[in-house]
Design a protein around this motif. Structure first.
Motif, short mmCIF file in Angstrom:
data_model
loop_
_atom_site.label_atom_id
_atom_site.label_comp_id
_atom_site.label_asym_id
_atom_site.label_seq_id
_atom_site.Cartn_x
_atom_site.Cartn_y
_atom_site.Cartn_z
N GLU A 1 0.85 -1.19 0.00
CA GLU A 1 0.00 0.00 0.00
C GLU A 1 0.88 1.23 0.00
O GLU A 1 2.07 1.18 0.34
CB GLU A 1 -0.94 0.01 1.21
CG GLU A 1 -0.23 0.01 2.54
CD GLU A 1 -1.21 -0.03 3.70
OE1 GLU A 1 -0.97 0.69 4.69
OE2 GLU A 1 -2.22 -0.77 3.61
N GLY A 2 0.29 2.35 -0.40
CA GLY A 2 1.04 3.59 -0.44
C GLY A 2 0.10 4.78 -0.48
O GLY A 2 -1.12 4.63 -0.61
N ALA A 3 0.66 5.98 -0.37
CA ALA A 3 -0.16 7.19 -0.35
C ALA A 3 0.66 8.38 -0.81
O ALA A 3 1.90 8.35 -0.81
CB ALA A 3 -0.70 7.43 1.07
N ASP A 4 -0.04 9.41 -1.22
CA ASP A 4 0.59 10.68 -1.58
C ASP A 4 -0.35 11.81 -1.16
O ASP A 4 -1.57 11.66 -1.22
CB ASP A 4 0.84 10.74 -3.09
CG ASP A 4 1.81 11.86 -3.47
OD1 ASP A 4 2.33 12.53 -2.56
OD2 ASP A 4 2.04 12.07 -4.68
N VAL A 5 0.22 12.90 -0.72
CA VAL A 5 -0.57 14.07 -0.33
C VAL A 5 0.08 15.31 -0.91
O VAL A 5 1.27 15.31 -1.27
CB VAL A 5 -0.68 14.20 1.21
CG1 VAL A 5 -1.38 13.01 1.81
CG2 VAL A 5 0.71 14.37 1.84
N GLY A 6 -0.72 16.37 -1.03
CA GLY A 6 -0.17 17.61 -1.55
C GLY A 6 -1.21 18.71 -1.47
O GLY A 6 -2.27 18.56 -0.86
N PHE A 7 -0.91 19.84 -2.12
CA PHE A 7 -1.83 20.97 -2.07
C PHE A 7 -1.74 21.77 -3.36
O PHE A 7 -0.76 21.70 -4.11
CB PHE A 7 -1.51 21.87 -0.87
CG PHE A 7 -0.18 22.59 -1.00
CD1 PHE A 7 -0.11 23.86 -1.57
CD2 PHE A 7 0.99 21.99 -0.56
CE1 PHE A 7 1.10 24.51 -1.70
CE2 PHE A 7 2.22 22.64 -0.69
CZ PHE A 7 2.27 23.91 -1.26
N ILE A 8 -2.80 22.51 -3.62
CA ILE A 8 -2.87 23.44 -4.73
C ILE A 8 -3.34 24.78 -4.18
O ILE A 8 -4.38 24.85 -3.50
CB ILE A 8 -3.86 22.98 -5.82
CG1 ILE A 8 -3.48 21.59 -6.35
CG2 ILE A 8 -3.93 23.97 -6.96
CD1 ILE A 8 -4.55 20.97 -7.24
N GLU A 9 -2.60 25.84 -4.44
CA GLU A 9 -3.07 27.17 -4.08
C GLU A 9 -4.06 27.62 -5.13
O GLU A 9 -3.78 27.62 -6.32
CB GLU A 9 -1.89 28.14 -4.02
CG GLU A 9 -0.91 27.85 -2.90
CD GLU A 9 0.19 28.88 -2.85
OE1 GLU A 9 -0.13 30.10 -3.03
OE2 GLU A 9 1.35 28.51 -2.65
N VAL A 10 -5.26 27.98 -4.69
CA VAL A 10 -6.31 28.39 -5.61
C VAL A 10 -5.85 29.54 -6.49
O VAL A 10 -6.12 29.58 -7.70
CB VAL A 10 -7.58 28.77 -4.84
CG1 VAL A 10 -8.63 29.37 -5.78
CG2 VAL A 10 -8.15 27.55 -4.12
#
Length: 236
Positions: free
Chosen positions: A84-93
């Motif tokens: 199993e694995g995962a990734d996270v992140g963000f986008i500035e609007v």
């Protein structure tokens, strides 16, 4: 916030509606997806992967998370490995105003999900001598560059454009490595209607009406008609 009586009753009502809908699936007719005997075929060790995604908008930032899971099954039909694995992140609007938040979000999440699935398949296949790897999506969706709204996103947000480009390049490297070791099968109902499934694609009907339903409904109905699986392969 505290759970009010009216909210609780509404949740119960939705649950009943969902149960009725799932029971309705038993009446659906699925055609165009079939399992056929292949002369000289034998049991095959196989791996598959899938992922899920979610996001929240919080004070001008889209925070997203993608998680994935891959499993391998031996020739004897026994689960012999999983990762199993995962990734996270963000986008500035503000950085994607020129192309739209939805377009940027969907592009990034799609590329992240597919790259994670390929990465997990690569890992589980290498550990357990897999002969066939199943990818949830069309050939074009995995290999095609999701680049990048004809330059629109690259101009609006070089950071996100570079992230998507890196994901695509990394995915191609992993697929190339997998291709050298195992057979690959890309399975997609939507593009199958064009070129992957015989007789015009998968159709799901109730009476005279046609429906789109979750993948597991189609798979369940196809598998339920089987007497044996080991000497058959899917026509996709």
């Amino acid at each position: 916030m505290p759970l009010s009586t009216s909210l609780f009753e509404r949740f119960k009502s939705i649950g009943r509606e969902l149960l009725d809908l799932l029971n309705l699936y038993d009446s659906l007719t699925v055609t165009g997806a079939e399992w056929v005997p292949v002369e000289g075929s034998s049991p095959t060790s196989v791996a598959g992967a899938d992922s899920s995604r979610q996001y929240e908008v919080y004070r001008g930032v889209v925070i997203y998370a993608v998680q994935g899971y891959a499993i391998s099954i031996s020739r004897e039909g026994v689960v012999d490995g999983s990762v199993e694995g995962a990734d996270v992140g963000f986008i500035e609007v503000s950085e994607v105003a020129g192309v739209g938040v939805k377009a940027a979000r969907d592009s990034l999440l799609s590329s992240t999900s597919k790259t994670l699935e390929v990465s997990l398949l690569h890992e589980v296949s290498g550990k357990h001598g897999v002969e066939l790897s199943l990818l949830d999506g069309s050939y074009e969706s995995f290999l095609g560059p999701i680049l990048v709204f004809k330059g629109g996103l690259r101009r609006a947000s070089p950071r996100l454009a570079e992230k998507i480009t890196w994901l695509w390049e990394h995915r191609l490297k992993l697929l190339n490595s997998l291709y050298d070791k195992v057979e690959l099968a890309f399975i997609s109902k939507s593009s199958s209607k064009l070129n992957l499934v015989r007789y015009g694609g998968v159709k799901v009907k109730l009476g005279e009406s046609e429906y789109q339903v979750p993948d597991f409904i189609v798979v369940k109905r196809v598998l339920s008609s089987l007497k044996t699986v080991k000497t058959r392969v899917p026509v996709v």
